[in-house]
Design a protein around this motif. Structure first.
Motif, PDB file in Angstrom:
ATOM      1  N   THR A   1       0.692  -1.220  -0.079  1.00 23.34           N
ATOM      2  CA  THR A   1       0.272  -0.382   0.193  1.00 23.34           C
ATOM      3  C   THR A   1       0.900   1.374   0.099  1.00 23.34           C
ATOM      4  N   CYS A   2       1.867   0.521  -0.232  1.00 23.74           N
ATOM      5  CA  CYS A   2       2.953   2.135   0.181  1.00 23.74           C
ATOM      6  C   CYS A   2       3.401   3.200  -1.713  1.00 23.74           C
ATOM      7  N   PRO A   3       2.907   4.286  -0.688  1.00 23.07           N
ATOM      8  CA  PRO A   3       2.973   5.141  -2.680  1.00 23.07           C
ATOM      9  C   PRO A   3       4.657   4.769  -3.384  1.00 23.07           C
ATOM     10  N   ALA A   4       5.569   5.192  -1.646  1.00 25.14           N
ATOM     11  CA  ALA A   4       6.770   5.707  -2.510  1.00 25.14           C
ATOM     12  C   ALA A   4       7.610   4.143  -2.735  1.00 25.14           C
ATOM     13  N   ALA A   5       7.358   3.109  -2.137  1.00 28.83           N
ATOM     14  CA  ALA A   5       7.491   1.985  -2.818  1.00 28.83           C
ATOM     15  C   ALA A   5       7.256   1.333  -4.819  1.00 28.83           C
TER      16      ALA A   5
ATOM     17  N   ASP B   1      13.436   1.939  -4.803  1.00 31.32           N
ATOM     18  CA  ASP B   1      13.906   0.547  -4.663  1.00 31.32           C
ATOM     19  C   ASP B   1      13.781   0.934  -3.064  1.00 31.32           C
ATOM     20  N   PHE B   2      12.511   0.845  -2.045  1.00 26.10           N
ATOM     21  CA  PHE B   2      12.374   0.757  -1.320  1.00 26.10           C
ATOM     22  C   PHE B   2      10.641  -0.018  -0.851  1.00 26.10           C
ATOM     23  N   SER B   3      11.446  -0.761   0.746  1.00 31.86           N
ATOM     24  CA  SER B   3      10.040  -0.852   1.032  1.00 31.86           C
ATOM     25  C   SER B   3       9.776  -0.908   2.559  1.00 31.86           C
ATOM     26  N   PRO B   4       8.961  -0.321   3.020  1.00 30.55           N
ATOM     27  CA  PRO B   4       8.534  -0.272   4.655  1.00 30.55           C
ATOM     28  C   PRO B   4       8.635  -1.285   4.695  1.00 30.55           C
ATOM     29  N   ARG B   5       8.602  -3.156   4.463  1.00 25.27           N
ATOM     30  CA  ARG B   5       8.457  -4.397   5.193  1.00 25.27           C
ATOM     31  C   ARG B   5      10.138  -4.304   5.241  1.00 25.27           C
TER      32      ARG B   5
ATOM     33  N   ALA C   1      12.858   7.872   1.660  1.00 27.16           N
ATOM     34  CA  ALA C   1      12.305   7.726   0.431  1.00 27.16           C
ATOM     35  C   ALA C   1      10.733   7.739   0.639  1.00 27.16           C
ATOM     36  N   CYS C   2      10.566   7.393   2.446  1.00 29.86           N
ATOM     37  CA  CYS C   2       9.481   7.805   2.657  1.00 29.86           C
ATOM     38  C   CYS C   2       8.573   9.431   2.332  1.00 29.86           C
ATOM     39  N   ALA C   3       7.706   9.670   1.854  1.00 29.10           N
ATOM     40  CA  ALA C   3       6.721  10.255   2.003  1.00 29.10           C
ATOM     41  C   ALA C   3       5.953  10.945   3.082  1.00 29.10           C
ATOM     42  N   GLN C   4       5.912  10.093   4.036  1.00 30.20           N
ATOM     43  CA  GLN C   4       4.978  10.191   5.552  1.00 30.20           C
ATOM     44  C   GLN C   4       4.161  10.190   5.200  1.00 30.20           C
ATOM     45  N   CYS C   5       3.033   9.231   4.661  1.00 27.91           N
ATOM     46  CA  CYS C   5       2.120   9.387   4.650  1.00 27.91           C
ATOM     47  C   CYS C   5       1.026   8.276   5.555  1.00 27.91           C
ATOM     48  N   TYR C   6       1.804   7.366   6.068  1.00 28.92           N
ATOM     49  CA  TYR C   6       1.117   6.675   7.928  1.00 28.92           C
ATOM     50  C   TYR C   6      -0.039   5.967   6.634  1.00 28.92           C
ATOM     51  N   THR C   7      -0.224   5.694   5.246  1.00 27.20           N
ATOM     52  CA  THR C   7      -1.197   4.495   4.922  1.00 27.20           C
ATOM     53  C   THR C   7      -0.280   3.207   5.159  1.00 27.20           C
ATOM     54  N   CYS C   8       0.549   3.279   5.685  1.00 17.49           N
ATOM     55  CA  CYS C   8       1.730   2.082   5.834  1.00 17.49           C
ATOM     56  C   CYS C   8       0.591   1.601   7.453  1.00 17.49           C
ATOM     57  N   ALA C   9       0.473   2.578   8.035  1.00 15.45           N
ATOM     58  CA  ALA C   9       0.086   2.445   9.675  1.00 15.45           C
ATOM     59  C   ALA C   9      -1.639   2.080   9.893  1.00 15.45           C
TER      60      ALA C   9
ATOM     61  N   PRO D   1       5.484   2.054  10.149  1.00 15.71           N
ATOM     62  CA  PRO D   1       6.395   2.020   9.646  1.00 15.71           C
ATOM     63  C   PRO D   1       6.827   3.189   9.544  1.00 15.71           C
ATOM     64  N   GLY D   2       6.090   4.184   9.200  1.00 16.89           N
ATOM     65  CA  GLY D   2       6.759   5.706   8.885  1.00 16.89           C
ATOM     66  C   GLY D   2       6.731   6.433  10.077  1.00 16.89           C
ATOM     67  N   GLY D   3       6.674   5.684  11.482  1.00 19.83           N
ATOM     68  CA  GLY D   3       6.863   6.650  11.947  1.00 19.83           C
ATOM     69  C   GLY D   3       8.110   6.445  12.729  1.00 19.83           C
ATOM     70  N   LEU D   4       8.434   5.257  12.757  1.00 17.70           N
ATOM     71  CA  LEU D   4       9.629   4.248  12.867  1.00 17.70           C
ATOM     72  C   LEU D   4      10.844   4.962  11.917  1.00 17.70           C
ATOM     73  N   ILE D   5      10.500   5.008  10.400  1.00 17.84           N
ATOM     74  CA  ILE D   5      11.401   6.042   9.727  1.00 17.84           C
ATOM     75  C   ILE D   5      11.814   6.860   9.671  1.00 17.84           C
ATOM     76  N   MET D   6      10.714   7.931  10.882  1.00 22.87           N
ATOM     77  CA  MET D   6      10.981   8.935  11.172  1.00 22.87           C
ATOM     78  C   MET D   6      11.492   9.105  12.393  1.00 22.87           C
TER      79      MET D   6
HETATM   80  S1  SF4 Z   1       3.897   6.542   6.054  1.00 21.25           S
HETATM   81 FE1  SF4 Z   1       4.426   3.817   5.024  1.00 21.25          FE
HETATM   82  S2  SF4 Z   1       2.969   3.687   3.226  1.00 21.25           S
HETATM   83 FE2  SF4 Z   1       3.605   5.998   3.435  1.00 21.25          FE
HETATM   84  S3  SF4 Z   1       5.636   6.580   2.041  1.00 21.25           S
HETATM   85 FE3  SF4 Z   1       6.745   6.314   4.097  1.00 21.25          FE
HETATM   86  S4  SF4 Z   1       6.569   4.179   4.315  1.00 21.25           S
HETATM   87 FE4  SF4 Z   1       5.379   4.248   2.520  1.00 21.25          FE
END
Ligand code: SF4
Ligand code: SF4
Length: 246
Positions: free
Chosen positions: A57-61, A65-69, A93-101, A110-115
């Motif tokens: 569901t991640c738009p950035a993926a 070459d990026f995978s929140p998983r 690469a993450c757009a911080q959209c939080y669709t993953c969460a 995942p987006g929060g962990l990336i932050m």
């Molecule tokens: S917040 Fe999650 S779904 Fe959105 S771009 Fe980042 S990793 Fe992908």
């Protein structure tokens, strides 16, 4: 090349050709401990099924070459080398959209962990953080000096070269139009709106107390010095104004 060890634990991430160490294992542990010690870490990582719903569901993926998983798996398995490696490019690469969460069956973010990883990259002055944040220095300077990120007078070909020919469409007489707005704080093109001096000083105090300015110093020392000068000037202006009132 010599393969003396069979252990999976690397002492350092190195160039496989030159064998020169890039970063010690101790430093990698320090970076991971900073990520893990954040109060948000335990709320945002509850386990991982490796199901890949977040990546699906991640738009950035879709574009990078990026995978929140993959990022969550690195953190969950405490793969220090992989975490450090991901912090060189992938986390940006993450757009911080939080669709993953919203989708994760484990209620991970995942987006929060990336932050958290981004904040650690800034804290440790990583080149990847400096490179990503460099283009924002002009916006940061504007924000600190005026309280606004953008102002009407920035909307020009020099300010937005990435707009290409579309910038020529912004030909409105902004000075006149802004003066016609009934709210006096908007009668300028130098800022989006005029910010009260007391409010600016309060914001500076927040940035100092929360460590934002320390982080800025790590990333861009010259910008940090300029911003300190601006803050000193504004504080003097406020002191002068208060003297005049009393
Ligand atoms: S917040 Fe999650 S779904 Fe959105 S771009 Fe980042 S990793 Fe992908
Ligand atoms: S973070 Fe959640 S959605 Fe992503 S792979 Fe792990 S369990 Fe699945």
């Amino acid at each position: 090349m010599e393969h003396a060890h069979t252990s999976r634990i690397q002492e350092f991430i190195g160039d496989p050709v030159s064998d020169s160490p890039v970063i010690s294992r101790g430093k990698m542990e320090e970076i991971f401990q900073d990520i893990q010690a954040d109060i948000r870490f335990d709320h945002e990582l509850n386990g991982c099924l490796n199901c890949g719903i977040c990546t699906a569901t991640c738009p950035a993926a879709h574009y990078y070459d990026f995978s929140p998983r993959e990022i969550v798996q690195l953190l969950w398995t405490e793969n220090l080398e992989g975490i450090y490696d991901a912090m060189q490019e992938k986390i940006w690469a993450c757009a911080q959209c939080y669709t993953c969460a919203a989708r994760c069956p484990f209620e991970n973010s995942p987006g929060g962990l990336i932050m958290l990883m981004r904040e650690a990259a800034i804290k440790h002055g990583m080149e990847s953080a400096k490179n990503v944040l460099r283009p924002f220095s002009r916006v940061m300077l504007k924000l600190i000096s005026t309280g606004n990120q953008l102002s009407p007078d920035m909307i020009n070909a020099d300010g937005f070269p990435d707009w290409g020919p579309n910038i020529s469409k912004i030909k409105a007489p902004l000075e006149v139009l802004r003066k016609a707005i009934p709210m006096p704080t908007l009668n300028t093109t130098a800022t989006a709106w005029e910010v009260n001096l007391t409010t600016s000083i309060e914001l500076y105090t927040i940035w100092e107390e929360t460590g934002v300015l320390d982080q800025l110093e790590t990333i861009d020392e010259n910008l940090y010095d300029v911003i300190l000068d601006i803050m000193d000037e504004k504080r003097e202006d406020l002191a002068d104004w208060e003297d005049e009132q009393s």
